[in-house]
Design a protein around this motif. Structure first.
Motif, PDB file in Angstrom:
ATOM      1  N   ILE A   9      36.629  -1.395   7.522  1.00 42.95           N
ATOM      2  CA  ILE A   9      38.036  -0.859   7.707  1.00 42.95           C
ATOM      3  C   ILE A   9      38.849  -1.970   7.850  1.00 42.95           C
ATOM      4  CG2 ILE A   9      37.002   1.188   8.608  1.00 42.95           C
ATOM      5  CD1 ILE A   9      37.820  -0.008  11.618  1.00 42.95           C
ATOM      6  N   THR A  10      40.155  -1.329   7.658  1.00 39.69           N
ATOM      7  CA  THR A  10      41.530  -2.296   7.887  1.00 39.69           C
ATOM      8  C   THR A  10      41.982  -2.501   9.154  1.00 39.69           C
ATOM      9  OG1 THR A  10      42.984  -0.707   7.298  1.00 39.69           O
ATOM     10  CG2 THR A  10      41.982  -1.890   5.515  1.00 39.69           C
ATOM     11  N   ILE A  11      42.906  -3.378   9.373  1.00 40.67           N
ATOM     12  CA  ILE A  11      43.514  -3.337  10.701  1.00 40.67           C
ATOM     13  C   ILE A  11      44.360  -2.011  10.895  1.00 40.67           C
ATOM     14  CG2 ILE A  11      45.649  -4.481   9.964  1.00 40.67           C
ATOM     15  CD1 ILE A  11      43.912  -5.777  13.118  1.00 40.67           C
ATOM     16  N   ASP A  12      45.000  -1.468   9.909  1.00 41.33           N
ATOM     17  CA  ASP A  12      45.742  -0.231   9.995  1.00 41.33           C
ATOM     18  C   ASP A  12      44.651   0.879  10.622  1.00 41.33           C
ATOM     19  OD1 ASP A  12      48.191  -1.389   9.737  1.00 41.33           O
ATOM     20  OD2 ASP A  12      47.913  -0.989   7.380  1.00 41.33           O
ATOM     21  N   GLU A  13      43.433   0.887  10.133  1.00 44.07           N
ATOM     22  CA  GLU A  13      42.700   1.950  10.219  1.00 44.07           C
ATOM     23  C   GLU A  13      41.972   1.707  11.729  1.00 44.07           C
ATOM     24  OE1 GLU A  13      40.721   3.232   6.124  1.00 44.07           O
ATOM     25  OE2 GLU A  13      40.259   1.241   6.946  1.00 44.07           O
ATOM     26  N   ASN A  23      49.329  -5.610  17.731  1.00 42.49           N
ATOM     27  CA  ASN A  23      49.391  -6.693  18.520  1.00 42.49           C
ATOM     28  C   ASN A  23      47.867  -6.679  19.410  1.00 42.49           C
ATOM     29  OD1 ASN A  23      51.446  -8.017  17.595  1.00 42.49           O
ATOM     30  ND2 ASN A  23      52.715  -6.938  19.234  1.00 42.49           N
ATOM     31  N   THR A  24      47.672  -5.491  19.867  1.00 38.24           N
ATOM     32  CA  THR A  24      46.501  -5.325  20.613  1.00 38.24           C
ATOM     33  C   THR A  24      45.079  -5.553  19.803  1.00 38.24           C
ATOM     34  OG1 THR A  24      47.679  -3.815  22.220  1.00 38.24           O
ATOM     35  CG2 THR A  24      45.032  -3.680  22.132  1.00 38.24           C
ATOM     36  N   ALA A  25      45.223  -4.908  18.545  1.00 38.58           N
ATOM     37  CA  ALA A  25      44.137  -4.928  17.522  1.00 38.58           C
ATOM     38  C   ALA A  25      43.946  -6.476  17.314  1.00 38.58           C
ATOM     39  CB  ALA A  25      44.683  -4.122  16.449  1.00 38.58           C
ATOM     40  N   TYR A  26      44.855  -7.236  16.857  1.00 41.76           N
ATOM     41  CA  TYR A  26      44.518  -8.511  16.444  1.00 41.76           C
ATOM     42  C   TYR A  26      43.939  -9.386  17.669  1.00 41.76           C
ATOM     43  CZ  TYR A  26      47.023  -8.192  11.952  1.00 41.76           C
ATOM     44  OH  TYR A  26      47.518  -7.881  10.808  1.00 41.76           O
ATOM     45  N   SER A  27      44.361  -9.048  19.102  1.00 39.21           N
ATOM     46  CA  SER A  27      43.995  -9.725  20.207  1.00 39.21           C
ATOM     47  C   SER A  27      42.490  -9.449  20.137  1.00 39.21           C
ATOM     48  CB  SER A  27      44.675  -9.310  21.316  1.00 39.21           C
ATOM     49  OG  SER A  27      45.841  -9.778  21.463  1.00 39.21           O
ATOM     50  N   LEU A  28      42.057  -8.316  19.945  1.00 39.69           N
ATOM     51  CA  LEU A  28      40.463  -7.836  20.243  1.00 39.69           C
ATOM     52  C   LEU A  28      39.696  -8.575  18.965  1.00 39.69           C
ATOM     53  CD1 LEU A  28      41.002  -4.012  20.594  1.00 39.69           C
ATOM     54  CD2 LEU A  28      40.056  -5.661  22.343  1.00 39.69           C
ATOM     55  N   ARG A  41      43.654 -13.995   3.989  1.00 38.48           N
ATOM     56  CA  ARG A  41      44.469 -13.664   5.100  1.00 38.48           C
ATOM     57  C   ARG A  41      43.959 -12.394   5.533  1.00 38.48           C
ATOM     58  NH1 ARG A  41      50.368 -15.043   3.794  1.00 38.48           N
ATOM     59  NH2 ARG A  41      50.237 -14.585   6.071  1.00 38.48           N
ATOM     60  N   VAL A  42      43.122 -11.744   5.133  1.00 33.95           N
ATOM     61  CA  VAL A  42      42.984 -10.324   5.327  1.00 33.95           C
ATOM     62  C   VAL A  42      41.540  -9.826   6.230  1.00 33.95           C
ATOM     63  CG1 VAL A  42      42.462  -7.991   4.349  1.00 33.95           C
ATOM     64  CG2 VAL A  42      43.886  -9.483   3.230  1.00 33.95           C
ATOM     65  N   TRP A  43      42.094  -9.153   7.274  1.00 34.46           N
ATOM     66  CA  TRP A  43      40.786  -9.034   8.262  1.00 34.46           C
ATOM     67  C   TRP A  43      39.988  -7.812   7.771  1.00 34.46           C
ATOM     68  CZ3 TRP A  43      39.437 -11.582  12.664  1.00 34.46           C
ATOM     69  CH2 TRP A  43      40.402 -12.671  12.997  1.00 34.46           C
ATOM     70  N   LYS A  44      38.516  -8.083   7.844  1.00 34.90           N
ATOM     71  CA  LYS A  44      37.514  -6.973   7.582  1.00 34.90           C
ATOM     72  C   LYS A  44      36.860  -6.663   8.856  1.00 34.90           C
ATOM     73  CE  LYS A  44      38.563  -7.107   2.998  1.00 34.90           C
ATOM     74  NZ  LYS A  44      39.333  -6.235   2.371  1.00 34.90           N
TER      75      LYS A  44
END
Length: 61
Positions: A9-13, A23-28, A41-44
Motif C-alpha cells: 500500500i501507499t503512504i496515503d492508503e 507526519n504521523t505515518a512517516y514517523s511510524l 523515494r517512494v515508501w512501500k
C-alpha cells in the motif's frame, strides 16, 4: 477490513486505514513501528505489516 487485498500500500492508503496524518505515518515508518521499505523515494508498505501493527496496538491498549 479491506475490499481490495493488494500486497503493498501507499503512504496515503496507510493514512486512510489508520486515520492518521502523513507526519504521523512517516514517523511510524521511520521508527520501524510499521515494517516498510523504500524504492527510490517512494515508501512501500506491506499490508501484512499494517495488520500486525494494528493487532499489536490492540493488545497494548
Amino acid at each position: 477490513m479491506y475490499n481490495d487485498r493488494t500486497d503493498l500500500i501507499t503512504i496515503d492508503e496507510l493514512c486512510e486505514i489508520l486515520m492518521i496524518g502523513k507526519n504521523t505515518a512517516y514517523s511510524l515508518l521511520k521508527s520501524g513501528a510499521i515494517k516498510s521499505f523504500k524504492i527510490n523515494r517512494v515508501w512501500k508498505i506491506p499490508r501484512v505489516s499494517v495488520d500486525e501493527y494494528i493487532k499489536k496496538q490492540a493488545q497494548i491498549n
